[in-house]
Enzyme design. Structure first.
Site, PDB file in Angstrom:
ATOM      1  N   GLU A 162       6.133   3.539   0.021  1.00  0.00           N
ATOM      2  CA  GLU A 162       6.725   2.888  -1.170  1.00  0.00           C
ATOM      3  C   GLU A 162       7.246   3.423  -2.325  1.00  0.00           C
ATOM      4  O   GLU A 162       6.752   3.802  -3.650  1.00  0.00           O
ATOM      5  CB  GLU A 162       5.557   1.498  -1.516  1.00  0.00           C
ATOM      6  CG  GLU A 162       5.176   1.016  -0.332  1.00  0.00           C
ATOM      7  CD  GLU A 162       4.985  -0.554  -0.767  1.00  0.00           C
ATOM      8  OE1 GLU A 162       4.364  -0.874  -2.254  1.00  0.00           O
ATOM      9  OE2 GLU A 162       5.205  -1.521   0.544  1.00  0.00           O
TER      10      GLU A 162
ATOM     11  N   GLU B 261       3.827  -1.347   7.327  1.00  0.00           N
ATOM     12  CA  GLU B 261       3.120  -2.284   6.143  1.00  0.00           C
ATOM     13  C   GLU B 261       3.619  -3.500   6.022  1.00  0.00           C
ATOM     14  O   GLU B 261       4.807  -3.429   5.502  1.00  0.00           O
ATOM     15  CB  GLU B 261       2.839  -1.525   4.967  1.00  0.00           C
ATOM     16  CG  GLU B 261       1.770  -2.463   3.849  1.00  0.00           C
ATOM     17  CD  GLU B 261       2.168  -2.268   3.088  1.00  0.00           C
ATOM     18  OE1 GLU B 261       1.688  -1.024   2.350  1.00  0.00           O
ATOM     19  OE2 GLU B 261       1.826  -3.157   1.905  1.00  0.00           O
TER      20      GLU B 261
END
Length: 726
Positions: free
Chosen positions: A171, A257
């Site tokens: 991320e 994810e």
């Protein structure tokens, strides 16, 4: 040889969708061994496709994950059906990796050994987040990253552990160029020890901007190693599924994810949106690749995304319920690991198909979010001459449109105002309410504070209330469809649309014929153009028809809807006119009915183009109208055999391309000096060249490197060839 089929023959060639048991269920390292990439597909030792499915732990440093780690927990995961464990490890949060590097290294090594004992795969994660003191730029800790991955990959090589995958930056939000630079520095540290290691690289904007590496991938030196990460939170990121599907055609993708809830980890539980992601990952014959995934999270935090509540033991699975209060989160996730990947107890979930269907017995509502790809006929906004003011060297020095606030990051980059790699901004209700002090600008408001202006377009990479990202094409928004029979049924509307934007769709047509178009439209729709703002095209040309001229493709070329001016729903306040919805028939000028003609049944690709602002148009509706003339002949392409009514192509439609591949101009040569229309189409479905050719003609058009389709249309027949531009 291509065939020309009568429409009666084509109508009989319909597609049947059959539910299948996933061939990857119940398989693990003992079956597949060391993984490798075959093209874009993650594959086993023998080159056969695999699908990893498992959980990501909550970050190893959190108290809510203590008691949820270790071989006993991995074994419980395995009993539920998982074949992979993702070890989520924050780097710079308090009490995380940088506060005790030696301890975390030893813990990771222990987990690697434990998962090996269970024949499970293991993902070692390096969590980079923009929170606390973190900037979201993995380069901030690149030396620490090299040290960590160097030691762990050496440990794996030394002990023969080849079940480990490395996720080197989770991320990031500092721009793909920065991420790519980091990855190309870190990957060699791993491949020095394990040359064939699989390395997962996070993409920009919290692993949401999955399309950026398509045009700017990691160095080809690591093509056999690199996969790209996509993250998905079902209540927030449904808008991104089109990009995810498109990326599968070009990149090896790993959903490292995802969760069925909001990106914050809180509710609600969006089951339908989750089904769509799983369908885009799961086994199906037409899928570009089978995509592996890890669900967030294996932990006991008291939030909607945690698989457990109170204790990570069987029986403590989350009881958080979906909006219909019919399924708990824990039960839903367990069902995804079941042998059929569907609901238990029965009835089983029907397989989700992310494709618009055009049926004959019932009307069909259009899902705008099922798009394959979108863009503009000219190019994206930041290359448009009327969007940016540039100096003689091409640098952006100003913005030429006024009146709208922007995602500060995008504009600052374009105008080269950055003093550090990762500034940030806060945008609420699509307006800037906070901004990073490192960004300077000459634009000031009446109080002397910096202001930022930009265009209206771009996907919502942070959800409905997040920052609009400019320069990315058509926007979609949730359509409540209040006041109609389709209230809160999971549909979307066009939100921000500009002239010359377009979207491609793959549709499954039950039967060739004519379908009447209507739609659910909000009062936000302004209906500015006389004949409408929407056109529907494909390789067959214009699909729109008038009821009085079914075979004439010139009568109607675009459509719109009557403007909705009165809201009959008393529950909608006057201030929310945009949430007043009406079902209306499509119109085009004086034509009060608009038909869509489908020349064949089965799967086919459409391009929907916008001639103006179509904001507020919700789901379109296609209703069966009439059969085609069975004596009319159409082109079938490769029909896979001989069918009644099929005849050979006309020989005069054969053509040649020279040179092919080409680095510049090329010639089209037709047989027997015939005359034909020649179209050159890029991989996004855009016609980039259209020219009448008689006999032989040279086409001198500057084309970007890539693969194109050359379409020659002659006297009702069509032939195609691939063109490669170097």
């Amino acid at each position: 040889m291509k065939k020309i089929l009568s429409l009666a023959a084509v109508a009989s060639l319909t597609l049947a969708a059959n539910a299948e048991k996933s061939p990857y269920q119940g398989k693990n390292y003992a079956d597949w061994g060391k993984l490798k990439l075959v093209g874009n597909q993650l594959s086993d030792r023998d080159g056969n496709p695999v699908q990893l499915k498992g959980w990501s732990t909550y970050s190893l440093h959190f108290g809510e994950v203590q008691g949820c780690l270790g071989e006993g927990q991995w074994k419980l995961m395995q009993q539920y059906g998982a074949n992979v464990v993702r070890l989520a490890m924050y780097v710079d949060a308090p009490n995380s990796y940088l506060d005790n590097e030696a301890m975390y290294k030893e813990f990771i090594k222990t987990c690697i050994e434990e998962t090996s004992n269970l024949n499970m795969y293991c993902i070692v994660d390096w969590h980079i987040l923009e929170q606390g003191n973190g900037s979201g730029d993995p380069n901030d800790y690149i030396n620490e990253s090299k040290d960590f991955f160097g030691e762990i990959s050496y440990y794996c090589a030394d002990n023969g552990y080849d079940h480990v995958l490395y996720e080197i930056c989770n991320e990031p939000i500092c721009g793909w160029t920065q991420i790519k630079s980091y990855a190309e520095d870190v990957i060699p540290v791993i491949t020095t020890n394990q040359p064939d290691a699989i390395v997962i690289v996070g993409t920009d904007q919290w692993c949401q901007k999955i399309m950026e590496p398509v045009t700017n991938p990691i160095s080809s030196d690591y093509k056999k190693n690199v996969m790209y990460s996509f993250h998905y939170y079902a209540c927030t990121h449904k808008y991104l599924l089109g990009e995810f599907r498109k990326a599968q055609n070009y990149l090896p993708v790993f959903v490292s994810e995802w969760s069925a809830v909001n990106f914050s980890g809180e509710g609600p539980f969006c089951r339908t949106n989750s089904d769509e992601l799983i369908a885009d990952c799961d086994y199906k014959e037409a899928a570009p690749q089978v995509v592996s995934w890890c669900v967030w999270n294996w932990g006991k935090k008291d939030d909607a995304s945690s698989f457990f509540t109170g204790s990570c033991n069987a029986g403590y699975e989350s009881k958080f319920e979906d909006r219909d209060e019919s399924t708990t989160y824990g039960h839903y996730i367990m069902d995804l690991f079941s042998p059929m990947g569907c609901c238990t107890p029965p009835p089983c979930c029907a397989p989700w198909v992310n494709m618009n269907k055009i049926p004959t017995k019932v009307s069909s509502l259009w899902h705008w979010d099922y798009y394959d790809m979108g863009g503009e006929a000219e190019t994206y906004h930041d290359a448009n001459s009327d969007a940016w003011v540039k100096d003689s060297t091409g640098n952006v020095i100003d913005y030429s449109r006024d009146g709208e606030e922007v995602d500060v990051l995008s504009l600052a980059r374009a105008m080269q105002w950055l003093d550090k790699p990762c500034p940030w901004s806060t945008v609420e209700d699509n307006r800037v309410v906070d901004f990073d002090s490192t960004i300077s600008t000459n634009w000031k408001d009446e109080n002397g504070n910096p202001t930022y202006k930009s265009l209206n377009a771009g996907r919502n990479y942070s959800g409905s209330y997040g920052s609009n990202r400019p320069d990315d094409g058509v926007d979609l928004n949730v359509a409540s469809c209040m006041g109609t029979a389709f209230e809160y049924s999971g549909y979307n509307s066009l939100y921000k649309v500009e002239e010359n934007e377009w979207i491609n769709y793959t549709v499954n047509v039950a039967k060739a014929g004519y379908y009447k178009i209507s739609g659910i439209v909000s009062a936000e729709y302004k209906a500015p153009l006389k004949n409408g703002e929407i056109s529907i095209k494909s390789d067959y040309g214009n699909h729109l028809r008038d009821t009085s001229a079914l075979n004439d493709d010139d009568v109607i070329t675009s459509f719109g809807f009557p403007r909705t001016t009165v809201c009959d729903d008393p529950t909608v306040p006057d201030s929310a006119y945009w949430d007043c919805w009406t079902r209306s028939d499509a119109i085009s000028g004086d034509h009060k009915e608009v038909l869509c003609k489908f020349e064949k049944a089965g799967e086919q690709r459409l391009t929907i183009e916008f001639l103006g602002d179509a904001s507020g148009v919700g789901p379109l509706i296609f209703e069966w109208y009439a059969d085609l003339d069975p004596n009319e002949f159409i082109v079938c392409g490769d029909c896979g055999g001989d069918y009644p009514g099929a005849v050979d192509d006309i020989e005069t439609t054969k053509f040649s391309i020279n040179p092919n591949p080409t680095s510049g101009e090329f010639s089209i040569s037709l047989a027997d000096n015939v005359e034909a229309m020649v179209d050159v189409v890029n991989t996004s479905g855009q016609v980039v060249v259209s020219q009448n050719v008689k006999g032989t003609a040279t086409i001198n058009k500057s084309l970007a490197s890539g693969i194109y389709t050359v379409i020659v249309k002659f006297d009702g027949a069509v032939r195609t060839q691939k063109l490669v531009v170097k």
